[in-house]
Design a protein around this motif. Structure first.
Motif, PDB file in Angstrom:
ATOM      1  N   ARG A 185       0.847  -1.203   0.000  1.00 33.03           N
ATOM      2  CA  ARG A 185       0.000   0.000   0.000  1.00 33.03           C
ATOM      3  C   ARG A 185       0.881   1.251   0.000  1.00 33.03           C
ATOM      4  NH1 ARG A 185      -5.308  -0.084   1.658  1.00 33.03           N
ATOM      5  NH2 ARG A 185      -5.193   2.113   1.039  1.00 33.03           N
ATOM      6  N   PRO A 186       1.427   1.596  -1.169  1.00 32.83           N
ATOM      7  CA  PRO A 186       2.284   2.792  -1.219  1.00 32.83           C
ATOM      8  C   PRO A 186       1.554   4.068  -0.826  1.00 32.83           C
ATOM      9  CG  PRO A 186       2.025   1.793  -3.406  1.00 32.83           C
ATOM     10  CD  PRO A 186       1.352   0.894  -2.438  1.00 32.83           C
ATOM     11  N   ASP A 187       0.244   4.135  -1.058  1.00 33.72           N
ATOM     12  CA  ASP A 187      -0.495   5.343  -0.692  1.00 33.72           C
ATOM     13  C   ASP A 187      -0.456   5.580   0.812  1.00 33.72           C
ATOM     14  OD1 ASP A 187      -2.032   3.031  -0.368  1.00 33.72           O
ATOM     15  OD2 ASP A 187      -3.925   4.108  -0.570  1.00 33.72           O
ATOM     16  N   LEU A 188      -0.603   4.504   1.596  1.00 34.32           N
ATOM     17  CA  LEU A 188      -0.558   4.660   3.050  1.00 34.32           C
ATOM     18  C   LEU A 188       0.853   5.024   3.514  1.00 34.32           C
ATOM     19  CD1 LEU A 188      -2.808   1.693   4.267  1.00 34.32           C
ATOM     20  CD2 LEU A 188      -3.444   4.074   3.810  1.00 34.32           C
ATOM     21  N   LEU A 189       1.866   4.463   2.885  1.00 37.24           N
ATOM     22  CA  LEU A 189       3.240   4.803   3.242  1.00 37.24           C
ATOM     23  C   LEU A 189       3.508   6.287   3.017  1.00 37.24           C
ATOM     24  CD1 LEU A 189       6.184   4.173   3.974  1.00 37.24           C
ATOM     25  CD2 LEU A 189       6.546   3.510   1.583  1.00 37.24           C
ATOM     26  N   LEU A 190       3.114   6.814   1.868  1.00 42.32           N
ATOM     27  CA  LEU A 190       3.407   8.209   1.536  1.00 42.32           C
ATOM     28  C   LEU A 190       2.641   9.174   2.434  1.00 42.32           C
ATOM     29  CD1 LEU A 190       3.392   7.782  -2.334  1.00 42.32           C
ATOM     30  CD2 LEU A 190       5.382   8.338  -0.919  1.00 42.32           C
ATOM     31  N   VAL A 191       1.377   8.882   2.710  1.00 45.23           N
ATOM     32  CA  VAL A 191       0.599   9.770   3.582  1.00 45.23           C
ATOM     33  C   VAL A 191       1.119   9.696   5.015  1.00 45.23           C
ATOM     34  CG1 VAL A 191      -1.692  10.222   4.545  1.00 45.23           C
ATOM     35  CG2 VAL A 191      -1.441   9.694   2.113  1.00 45.23           C
ATOM     36  N   ALA A 192       1.478   8.491   5.479  1.00 41.13           N
ATOM     37  CA  ALA A 192       2.059   8.375   6.823  1.00 41.13           C
ATOM     38  C   ALA A 192       3.372   9.140   6.907  1.00 41.13           C
ATOM     39  CB  ALA A 192       2.275   6.908   7.168  1.00 41.13           C
ATOM     40  N   ALA A 193       4.174   9.099   5.844  1.00 35.90           N
ATOM     41  CA  ALA A 193       5.428   9.858   5.832  1.00 35.90           C
ATOM     42  C   ALA A 193       5.158  11.345   5.983  1.00 35.90           C
ATOM     43  CB  ALA A 193       6.190   9.572   4.539  1.00 35.90           C
ATOM     44  N   LEU A 194       4.137  11.824   5.320  1.00 36.94           N
ATOM     45  CA  LEU A 194       3.803  13.251   5.387  1.00 36.94           C
ATOM     46  C   LEU A 194       3.282  13.664   6.756  1.00 36.94           C
ATOM     47  CD1 LEU A 194       3.564  15.856   3.601  1.00 36.94           C
ATOM     48  CD2 LEU A 194       1.161  15.237   3.309  1.00 36.94           C
ATOM     49  N   LEU A 197       4.782  -1.690   6.246  1.00 33.50           N
ATOM     50  CA  LEU A 197       4.721  -0.235   6.088  1.00 33.50           C
ATOM     51  C   LEU A 197       5.590   0.478   7.117  1.00 33.50           C
ATOM     52  CD1 LEU A 197       0.889   0.086   5.440  1.00 33.50           C
ATOM     53  CD2 LEU A 197       2.681   0.739   3.823  1.00 33.50           C
ATOM     54  N   LEU A 198       5.552  -0.013   8.354  1.00 33.11           N
ATOM     55  CA  LEU A 198       6.315   0.638   9.416  1.00 33.11           C
ATOM     56  C   LEU A 198       7.812   0.516   9.168  1.00 33.11           C
ATOM     57  CD1 LEU A 198       6.010   2.170  12.066  1.00 33.11           C
ATOM     58  CD2 LEU A 198       6.104  -0.036  13.271  1.00 33.11           C
ATOM     59  N   HIS A 199       8.240  -0.618   8.616  1.00 32.16           N
ATOM     60  CA  HIS A 199       9.650  -0.804   8.289  1.00 32.16           C
ATOM     61  C   HIS A 199      10.103   0.246   7.263  1.00 32.16           C
ATOM     62  CE1 HIS A 199      13.023  -3.766   6.890  1.00 32.16           C
ATOM     63  NE2 HIS A 199      13.505  -2.685   7.473  1.00 32.16           N
ATOM     64  N   ALA A 200       9.326   0.414   6.205  1.00 35.56           N
ATOM     65  CA  ALA A 200       9.677   1.395   5.176  1.00 35.56           C
ATOM     66  C   ALA A 200       9.622   2.817   5.728  1.00 35.56           C
ATOM     67  CB  ALA A 200       8.752   1.249   3.974  1.00 35.56           C
TER      68      ALA A 200
END
Length: 850
Positions: free
Chosen positions: A453-462, A539-542
């Motif tokens: 889920r790249p979308d969740l990764l990018l939004v979590a990063a933001l 996701l948390l690892h990334a």
């Protein structure tokens, strides 16, 4: 005293009167900012006019001219006086020299800094032609005294030369600005910024004025004057606070400067400085882009006119619905209607970032002025466009900055306002909070292929640090904010819960991996319980890696990467249904086994040193090389040393009864004596082969608990400054410390007395706590403190003084911060009781304060 009174006092009493009037003006608290700078310039003008008039009797064609900052009327309390004595060449050289002396010497006598020159108009033009900085100073020439016609001729000539030479001069000016930015850094991110030299500072404001004077291009003017005024106000307060001519806003002076400006605190001051710098930096980006476009256009148009009759066509390439590329920028299509299309700002931004192109200034301003707010929750297209923007990588940054410059980001994400331009007072962090969040998304974009889920990764990063704008634990506050933002963006309940978990636990993996014993089942189980699922763990690892890479060079390395990866593997096994078991100690390397055997046979400490060179690859991850200290050449400058020490649990006859007790403070003390800073430290036991050296006993489960075992210390250290110590000297002092013949405390006291440390900022007090439920086999003592020579030695002594055994130590130095965890037991190898653990923690904290 009014400005008229001040000027009169200066005229009546000469240099002494000027000095008194100047001091009186600077002490008037009610007059600050532009009024004081104007009054100070006027006062200085009147004084210099008087000096010139008294000395220039019967001289014609001579003028005194203010140039540079003084020419602009920007006199701060300790500013230089930039003066030009201009003449037409008709007066005898000796008369001009005498006139100069009668002006320069009174200035020097008052202790004022003076940048002076004596030139004819022709000489001034030639100097400007040869020296771009001199030409920029002459663009601000202002008449002070003497022949007004001579000054007017200079201004007219210099300005005409500048406009004629602009196509060749402006690229050179841009190069100077870029070189200065590379040297001084970006003002909007620095904890101790140079208000003048750093990118976005006062020199850039001057460069933008020069571009405007060329008539070739112009900067976006909204907010520029206010930004420049705020930086000048800060510099004024800095001069008055320090009593020095300085442009560097040092940490120790920020509170006083903030108070002088009537601001709440130093953070408020820095945010104001950063906002001003951001305005100037964005204006510079837009202006230099426009300069480049104009210069390209001038070179292309003559060829087009020769080839095509009539007006040349305008090339407009579609990029997305309502979005086009034109002349190297992204703009709106003719049919676009921002007032009817609330998704258009995100669509245009995503298209620009994906194409690696800037958004045109006109486009961003039109979008900001006419676009309606998005509905709540956002439509799916808006959410997709945000994810596309965040996933564009490095090209996301300038597009995001363009949106933020016109207020579009805070309209899309209202919570952004609390982190915008917020400083991070931690040397590990490179960026402000908001820029760090964008940088984390940039780093995460390169990791999207690792997650489902790249979308969740990018939004979590933001959003992972969005809670830093609120009091308390930013992870806890961030979880609450993220749930609200995720719902507004249109994520469903499950995705919102995942995002909230990622933000709440974005530090969990790296903190656990570097500060906990991964062989303890309680450690792995606690992480698995917090994460909850394999997908969230992925996701948390990334996110952990992206966050660390975006923080700064000190936050991530191959060592930390390997620890986190190990932890993720163990947690993943538990989430897959396996029960965590206490892992056997990892098999020793060949060299560790050799050292352990030698230590056992000799019944004494055995030491090995390895030079370590560590560099950052393009993604910021650490690549490490280890070579023997006495030989190999890596082609890199060693940043530190890996120190491996093997100690027998049963030392030689006459030595200390057990090296397991007291080894931590002893080794740490010796390293401090040799000016080595501990970056990481691990203690572990090594099991030896059965029947070693004729010993029939089996290998023990815990080396430190059995006579046949060997204690292994693996330390990563770096020199505070200078070269690394000689291995032989380090070995000798370690042996003496371990056998008790070296008084470490006395030696450290002698060194501190001989080389007292400079006073700097006041660090927060140390904090020591007992980590609850961190281990079933030991009590975990967590230490957070300002790093200092001998700190680890004092901690070890405090633990040893309580009769404790350090089962393992996990030591990290992040910038100026020591972040350590110690697994301790009582003498019998049992965890401490609750009251005893609290007493130990308090004792360690008191030892560090002492």
């Amino acid at each position: 005293m009014t400005s008229t009174d001040v000027s009169t006092a200066a005229e009546d009493s000469g240099p002494g009167g000027y000095a008194a009037a100047r001091l009186s003006l600077l002490q008037q608290e009610a007059r600050s900012g532009p009024p004081r700078r104007k009054a100070l310039s006027a006062l200085t003008d009147d004084w210099l006019n008087g000096l010139f008039t008294a000395a220039a009797v019967n001289l014609r064609g001579v003028a005194l001219v203010a140039v540079g900052g003084y020419g602009r009327g920007e006199l701060s309390p300790r500013s230089d006086l930039d003066l030009l004595l201009l003449h037409d060449g008709s007066a005898p050289a000796a008369d001009i020299a005498r006139l100069a002396d009668r002006i320069w010497y009174p200035v020097w006598d008052l202790g004022l800094d003076l940048d002076h020159s004596v030139r004819t108009l022709g000489e001034a033009r030639r100097t400007a032609a040869d020296d771009l900085k001199a030409q920029l100073g002459l663009l601000d020439a202002r008449h002070l005294a003497g022949d007004l016609g001579t000054t007017a001729a200079l201004r007219t000539t210099v300005l005409a030369d500048w406009r004629n030479q602009a196509p060749k001069r402006l690229p050179h000016l841009r190069e100077l600005c870029e070189e200065r930015a590379e040297r001084a850094g970006e003002l909007q991110y620095l904890l101790e910024p140079d208000l003048k030299e750093a990118r976005g500072g006062l020199r850039d404001a001057t460069a933008l004025r020069a571009v405007a004077a060329s008539w070739l291009a112009d900067a976006p003017r909204e907010g520029l004057d206010d930004a420049r005024r705020r930086l000048l106000d800060v510099r004024d307060a800095l001069h008055l606070t320090t009593g020095r001519s300085t442009d560097r806003l040092a940490l120790q002076e920020q509170d006083q400067v903030a108070a002088a400006l009537g601001l709440l605190d130093a953070d408020t001051l820095l945010r104001q400085v950063y906002e001003s710098a951001r305005t100037l930096s964005y204006a510079a980006d837009v202006t230099w882009r426009e300069v480049g476009r104009v210069l390209r256009s001038r070179s292309v148009r003559p060829r087009l006119r020769a080839m095509l009759p009539g007006k040349p066509p305008v090339d407009r390439s579609p990029l997305a619905e309502g979005v086009v590329e034109q002349d190297g920028e992204v703009g709106l299509a003719r049919a676009a209607r921002p007032e009817r299309d609330p998704v258009l700002p995100l669509r245009a931004a995503a298209a620009a970032a994906q194409a690696g192109l800037p958004l045109s200034l006109h486009t961003v301003r039109r979008l900001a002025a006419t676009t309606r707010p998005l509905p709540t929750p956002w439509p799916a297209e808006a959410r997709d466009q945000l994810v596309t923007l965040l996933g564009a990588g490095r090209s996301t940054v300038p597009v995001w900055e363009a949106l933020e410059a016109e207020g579009l980001i805070t309209r899309l994400l209202p919570d952004w306002e609390r982190v915008r331009c917020r400083p991070q007072r931690n040397a590990v962090h490179t960026w402000t909070v908001d820029r760090h969040l964008v940088e984390t998304a940039v780093r995460a974009a390169s990791l999207t292929r690792r997650v489902s889920r790249p979308d969740l990764l990018l939004v979590a990063a933001l959003l992972h640090d969005i809670g830093k704008g609120w009091p308390g634990d930013h992870s806890v506050a961030g979880e609450i904010i993220t749930r609200d933002v995720a719902g507004r963006l249109g994520f469903d309940r499950h995705d919102t819960a995942v995002l909230a978990t990622l933000v709440r636990h974005h530090l969990l993996l790296v903190e656990t991996a570097t500060r906990r014993d991964l062989d303890d089942p309680a450690t792995v189980r606690s992480v698995a319980d917090a994460v909850g699922s394999q997908a969230t763990l992925e996701l948390l690892h990334a996110l952990t890696e992206a966050d660390a890479l975006a923080t700064g060079p000190a936050a991530w390395s191959a060592w930390r990467d390997s620890l986190v990866t190990d932890l993720v593997g163990r947690v993943g096994a538990v989430l897959a249904g396996e029960e965590p078991e206490e892992s056997a100690a990892p098999a020793p390397t060949a060299e560790q086994e050799r050292l352990a055997v030698e230590a056992y046979r000799t019944r004494g400490p055995v030491l090995a040193l390895h030079a370590r060179a560590e560099t950052l690859n393009r993604d910021g991850a650490g690549d490490e090389a280890a070579d023997a200290a006495d030989g190999a050449d890596t082609g890199q400058e060693p940043l530190g040393v890996e120190l491996v020490l093997a100690l027998p649990a049963r030392p030689a006859q006459g030595a200390r009864e057990s090296y397991a007790m007291g080894v931590l403070p002893a080794v740490a003390g010796v390293l401090a004596l040799h000016r080595l800073t501990v970056r990481a430290a691990e203690l572990s036991g090594v099991s030896l082969p059965r029947g070693l050296d004729g010993d029939p006993r089996p290998a023990p489960a815990a080396a430190a608990d059995h006579p046949a075992g060997v204690l292994l210390l693996n330390w990563r250290v770096a020199a505070e400054y200078g070269s690394l110590p000689q291995a032989a000297r380090l070995r000798a002092d370690l042996v003496r410390a371990l056998d008790g013949s070296l008084d470490i405390r006395a030696r450290l006291a002698e060194r501190d007395a001989a080389y007292p440390r400079r006073r700097g900022i006041t660090a927060p007090p140390p904090r020591v706590r007992v980590a609850p439920a961190a281990s079933h086999h030991a009590t975990v003592i967590e230490v957070r403190a300002q790093d200092a020579p001998g700190l680890l030695h004092r901690i070890g002594q405090a633990l040893e003084g309580d009769g404790l055994r350090v089962r393992s130590a996990h030591v990290s130095t992040l910038g100026a911060n020591a972040v350590d965890a110690f697994y301790v037991t009582d003498a019998g190898g049992r965890p401490l009781g609750e009251e005893e653990a609290a007493r130990v923690a308090k004792g360690v904290e008191e030892a560090m304060r002492g």
